[in-house]
Scaffold this motif. Structure first.
Motif, PDB file in Angstrom:
ATOM      1  N   MET A   1       0.851  -1.191   0.000  1.00  0.00           N
ATOM      2  CA  MET A   1       0.000   0.000   0.000  1.00  0.00           C
ATOM      3  C   MET A   1       0.893   1.249   0.000  1.00  0.00           C
ATOM      4  N   LEU A   2       0.785   2.039  -1.069  1.00  0.00           N
ATOM      5  CA  LEU A   2       1.551   3.285  -1.134  1.00  0.00           C
ATOM      6  C   LEU A   2       0.622   4.470  -0.922  1.00  0.00           C
ATOM      7  N   TYR A   3       1.227   5.590  -0.550  1.00  0.00           N
ATOM      8  CA  TYR A   3       0.486   6.818  -0.271  1.00  0.00           C
ATOM      9  C   TYR A   3       0.936   7.910  -1.224  1.00  0.00           C
ATOM     10  N   VAL A   4      -0.040   8.725  -1.660  1.00  0.00           N
ATOM     11  CA  VAL A   4       0.278   9.835  -2.568  1.00  0.00           C
ATOM     12  C   VAL A   4      -0.179  11.135  -1.929  1.00  0.00           C
ATOM     13  N   SER A   5       0.392  12.244  -2.409  1.00  0.00           N
ATOM     14  CA  SER A   5      -0.027  13.556  -1.934  1.00  0.00           C
ATOM     15  C   SER A   5      -1.300  13.978  -2.664  1.00  0.00           C
ATOM     16  N   THR A   6      -2.196  14.651  -1.934  1.00  0.00           N
ATOM     17  CA  THR A   6      -3.434  15.157  -2.544  1.00  0.00           C
ATOM     18  C   THR A   6      -3.141  16.256  -3.572  1.00  0.00           C
ATOM     19  N   ARG A   7      -1.892  16.754  -3.593  1.00  0.00           N
ATOM     20  CA  ARG A   7      -1.565  17.836  -4.532  1.00  0.00           C
ATOM     21  C   ARG A   7      -0.564  17.400  -5.608  1.00  0.00           C
ATOM     22  N   ASN A   8      -0.081  16.160  -5.488  1.00  0.00           N
ATOM     23  CA  ASN A   8       0.864  15.648  -6.484  1.00  0.00           C
ATOM     24  C   ASN A   8       0.884  14.129  -6.390  1.00  0.00           C
ATOM     25  N   ASP A   9       0.089  13.469  -7.238  1.00  0.00           N
ATOM     26  CA  ASP A   9      -0.026  12.013  -7.104  1.00  0.00           C
ATOM     27  C   ASP A   9       1.176  11.260  -7.677  1.00  0.00           C
ATOM     28  N   GLN A  10       2.206  12.014  -8.117  1.00  0.00           N
ATOM     29  CA  GLN A  10       3.446  11.368  -8.553  1.00  0.00           C
ATOM     30  C   GLN A  10       4.363  11.092  -7.362  1.00  0.00           C
ATOM     31  N   GLU A  11       4.133  11.810  -6.260  1.00  0.00           N
ATOM     32  CA  GLU A  11       4.950  11.590  -5.060  1.00  0.00           C
ATOM     33  C   GLU A  11       4.369  10.420  -4.286  1.00  0.00           C
ATOM     34  N   LYS A  12       5.057   9.273  -4.323  1.00  0.00           N
ATOM     35  CA  LYS A  12       4.548   8.071  -3.665  1.00  0.00           C
ATOM     36  C   LYS A  12       5.499   7.656  -2.542  1.00  0.00           C
ATOM     37  N   VAL A  13       4.913   7.344  -1.383  1.00  0.00           N
ATOM     38  CA  VAL A  13       5.731   6.938  -0.233  1.00  0.00           C
ATOM     39  C   VAL A  13       5.068   5.744   0.446  1.00  0.00           C
ATOM     40  N   THR A  14       5.828   5.061   1.289  1.00  0.00           N
ATOM     41  CA  THR A  14       5.270   3.955   2.083  1.00  0.00           C
ATOM     42  C   THR A  14       4.511   4.536   3.274  1.00  0.00           C
ATOM     43  N   ALA A  15       3.788   3.686   3.968  1.00  0.00           N
ATOM     44  CA  ALA A  15       3.050   4.122   5.165  1.00  0.00           C
ATOM     45  C   ALA A  15       4.001   4.726   6.198  1.00  0.00           C
ATOM     46  N   SER A  16       5.130   4.047   6.451  1.00  0.00           N
ATOM     47  CA  SER A  16       6.049   4.539   7.483  1.00  0.00           C
ATOM     48  C   SER A  16       6.654   5.887   7.083  1.00  0.00           C
ATOM     49  N   GLN A  17       6.923   6.071   5.800  1.00  0.00           N
ATOM     50  CA  GLN A  17       7.451   7.371   5.337  1.00  0.00           C
ATOM     51  C   GLN A  17       6.400   8.471   5.478  1.00  0.00           C
ATOM     52  N   ALA A  18       5.148   8.138   5.160  1.00  0.00           N
ATOM     53  CA  ALA A  18       4.058   9.118   5.291  1.00  0.00           C
ATOM     54  C   ALA A  18       3.870   9.522   6.751  1.00  0.00           C
ATOM     55  N   ILE A  19       3.978   8.562   7.667  1.00  0.00           N
ATOM     56  CA  ILE A  19       3.848   8.843   9.099  1.00  0.00           C
ATOM     57  C   ILE A  19       4.975   9.758   9.565  1.00  0.00           C
ATOM     58  N   LEU A  20       6.193   9.493   9.109  1.00  0.00           N
ATOM     59  CA  LEU A  20       7.340  10.305   9.509  1.00  0.00           C
ATOM     60  C   LEU A  20       7.256  11.728   8.968  1.00  0.00           C
ATOM     61  N   LYS A  21       6.839  11.861   7.715  1.00  0.00           N
ATOM     62  CA  LYS A  21       6.778  13.195   7.104  1.00  0.00           C
ATOM     63  C   LYS A  21       5.628  14.021   7.680  1.00  0.00           C
ATOM     64  N   GLY A  22       4.489  13.379   7.909  1.00  0.00           N
ATOM     65  CA  GLY A  22       3.314  14.102   8.404  1.00  0.00           C
ATOM     66  C   GLY A  22       2.595  14.821   7.284  1.00  0.00           C
ATOM     67  N   LEU A  23       3.281  15.765   6.659  1.00  0.00           N
ATOM     68  CA  LEU A  23       2.736  16.551   5.551  1.00  0.00           C
ATOM     69  C   LEU A  23       3.614  16.305   4.326  1.00  0.00           C
ATOM     70  N   ALA A  24       3.000  16.244   3.138  1.00  0.00           N
ATOM     71  CA  ALA A  24       3.788  16.037   1.914  1.00  0.00           C
ATOM     72  C   ALA A  24       4.615  17.279   1.599  1.00  0.00           C
ATOM     73  N   GLU A  25       5.660  17.092   0.798  1.00  0.00           N
ATOM     74  CA  GLU A  25       6.576  18.191   0.436  1.00  0.00           C
ATOM     75  C   GLU A  25       5.837  19.395  -0.151  1.00  0.00           C
ATOM     76  N   ASP A  26       4.755  19.128  -0.899  1.00  0.00           N
ATOM     77  CA  ASP A  26       4.047  20.199  -1.616  1.00  0.00           C
ATOM     78  C   ASP A  26       2.923  20.803  -0.778  1.00  0.00           C
ATOM     79  N   GLY A  27       2.857  20.450   0.506  1.00  0.00           N
ATOM     80  CA  GLY A  27       1.804  20.986   1.370  1.00  0.00           C
ATOM     81  C   GLY A  27       0.534  20.158   1.346  1.00  0.00           C
ATOM     82  N   GLY A  28       0.501  19.121   0.486  1.00  0.00           N
ATOM     83  CA  GLY A  28      -0.668  18.246   0.414  1.00  0.00           C
ATOM     84  C   GLY A  28      -0.687  17.244   1.561  1.00  0.00           C
ATOM     85  N   LEU A  29      -1.772  16.473   1.630  1.00  0.00           N
ATOM     86  CA  LEU A  29      -1.910  15.447   2.661  1.00  0.00           C
ATOM     87  C   LEU A  29      -1.759  14.073   2.019  1.00  0.00           C
TER      88      LEU A  29
END
Length: 493
Positions: free
Chosen positions: A1-29
């Motif tokens: 299961m990968l996660y994408v930003s609501t503002r850039n669906d090309q940015e894909k991360v794992t669950a653990s990376q999404a938890i660590l970042k909190g907010l995507a680089e582009d300000g999306g969720l």
């Protein structure tokens, strides 16, 4: 299961990376690429404990955690710090079922997710070879702050900074935060409202120069707000658990639709119910209850989200919000997972403080019902429920109960309904007790605590007893434009 930003669906991360970042680089969720389906039948879930249910839900989202890691996080989170064995009990009063989510360490529903987030985060840091200390940066409208502080206090490799509106939380909420123990904790009141605190925090997350300076001093930001997917997924669990327990008790048949009424501010709690519904949980209507800051009610009524309005301080301060961050995840969904369309709406919100969705997007909101309750309606609901059923609820739960009553009267929908009870009445003793009888208004806050105990027959929670005599440790107050300077000062940057 990968996660994408609501503002850039090309940015894909794992669950653990999404938890660590909190907010995507582009300000999306971060959102999951798809919502998984529940793979355990309700009859089986009905016999499970809260901890077992949590594993069955979370394993579907947090797929890069091992079974052992996830079960360990769950066991450490949902333990003796909850004052009931079932963690999230259901209480029937009248024709509604109140899902009590306030039996954790800080007597608010935020404990349900913030008890596990620190453990998920530490496991995620190990998994991703993170060497920096993680700085949890959070804005609170009253409950998230204390629950996050309690969760992260003295957790090795973390620091936590909480900003709250100095005059926008209840006396008990403030006392809970400013007496917080832990060498890694820092609490700051701002001269401003929650939206300003939240905006200040988001700006720091997206400040590249600050990120670079943090990296050089061995720090990186993460969030404990519900913008963090590690906060949102644990909230899905209690909807699944509540449904299964209603089946077990015979209140409903397997497959029978229930409605869910949620007192709503930042939109995370009701979004978790929406995700549960899309996992296959038989939920009919999602009833979104607002207080006098009724930006969400207006959105569901008109399709326009407009924060150009007066900010009202109410007796349900955790809902005194005009920028509902998690709504962005729903907007992305109804835009057909179109990051560009969502980005342009969020840009409009940032630049013009409003946006309007298309008719096509609006047509996908039929499962939601929005309404609001004013201050008098909230007080009346507390008083009437106590007089009729002997059940005492807090102000936020009362907003939800009042909106549910309006929904029933408008629609005649008699489906069994769960009302999400988000905080203990002990957190808002003055508002609750004066709603029951105005004679209580002359008494001091902690006198009211004892009066509430006598009236409700419910023991005073440990969280309240602990702060009666606790010394104040955090006295810092700042202007909105000083928030970043205060963070740097705390981190010795």
């Amino acid at each position: 299961m990968l996660y994408v930003s609501t503002r850039n669906d090309q940015e894909k991360v794992t669950a653990s990376q999404a938890i660590l970042k909190g907010l995507a680089e582009d300000g999306g969720l971060f959102v999951p690429e798809e919502i998984p389906s529940l793979d355990v039948p309700v009859e089986k879930l009905a016999d499970m404990t809260y901890q077992e249910t949590a594993y069955e839900v979370m394993k579907l989202f947090f797929t890069d955690f091992t079974e052992e890691e996830l079960k360990q996080c769950i066991a450490r989170a949902y333990d003796g710090k909850f004052d009931t064995e079932e963690i999230a009990p259901l209480k029937k009063a009248g024709d509604a079922y109140f899902l009590e989510l306030f039996h954790g360490a800080t007597i608010a529903f935020k404990d349900m997710a913030l008890s596990i987030l620190p453990h998920l985060m530490i496991a995620a840091a190990r998994k991703n070879q993170v060497k920096n200390d993680i700085v949890i940066l959070t804005a609170t409208s009253g409950d998230t702050g204390k629950a996050a502080l309690a969760g992260f206090a003295d957790v090795k490799g973390t620091k936590i900074i909480v900003f709250y509106p100095k005059d926008g939380v209840s006396p008990i909420q403030q006392k809970q935060m400013v007496t917080q123990q832990g060498e890694n904790t820092f609490v700051v009141g701002i001269h401003g409202n929650f939206d300003q605190a939240q905006t200040g925090v988001k700006q720091m997350f997206s400040d590249k120069e600050l990120e670079k300076a943090m990296e050089e001093t061995g720090y990186q930001f993460s969030s404990a707000n519900s913008i963090n997917i590690g906060r949102l997924v644990p909230q899905i669990v209690y909807y699944v658990y509540a449904y299964a327990k209603m089946v077990q008790s015979g209140a409903i048949q397997t497959g029978e639709l229930i409605n869910v009424t949620v007192p709503t501010g930042n939109f995370g709690n009701i979004l978790a119910a929406f995700y549960a519904k899309n996992m296959g949980l038989p939920i009919g209507k999602l009833i979104c209850a607002s207080n006098e800051n009724k930006v969400l009610y207006d959105f569901f009524a008109t399709g326009a989200y407009d924060r150009n309005r007066e900010f009202v301080l109410t007796s349900s301060p955790s809902m005194d919000i005009l920028i509902s961050s998690n709504l962005e995840r729903l907007i992305y969904w109804i835009a057909g997972n179109d990051a560009e369309k969502n980005r342009s709406l969020m840009k409009s919100l940032q630049e013009e403080s409003r946006y309007e969705i298309s008719a096509e997007m609006r047509s996908q909101l039929s499962e939601f019902y929005g309404n609001y309750a004013g201050e008098n309606e909230t007080s009346s609901m507390i008083r009437e429920t106590y007089q009729e059923f002997g059940y005492i609820m807090d102000t936020h739960t009362a907003v939800a109960a009042a909106v549910y009553k309006k929904y029933r009267e408008e629609t005649k929908d008699a489906a069994k309904t769960v009302i999400v009870s988000t905080a203990s009445p002990y957190k808002f003793t003055r508002s609750v007790m004066t709603a029951i009888d105005e004679k209580y208004d002359s008494k001091a806050d902690f006198e009211l605590v004892d009066e509430l105990a006598a009236l409700s027959g419910v023991n005073v929670p440990k969280a309240i007893e602990d702060i009666r005599t606790a010394p104040v440790r955090h006295t810092r107050v700042c202007e909105v434009n000083e928030m970043q300077a205060v963070v740097k000062e705390f981190l010795h940057m």
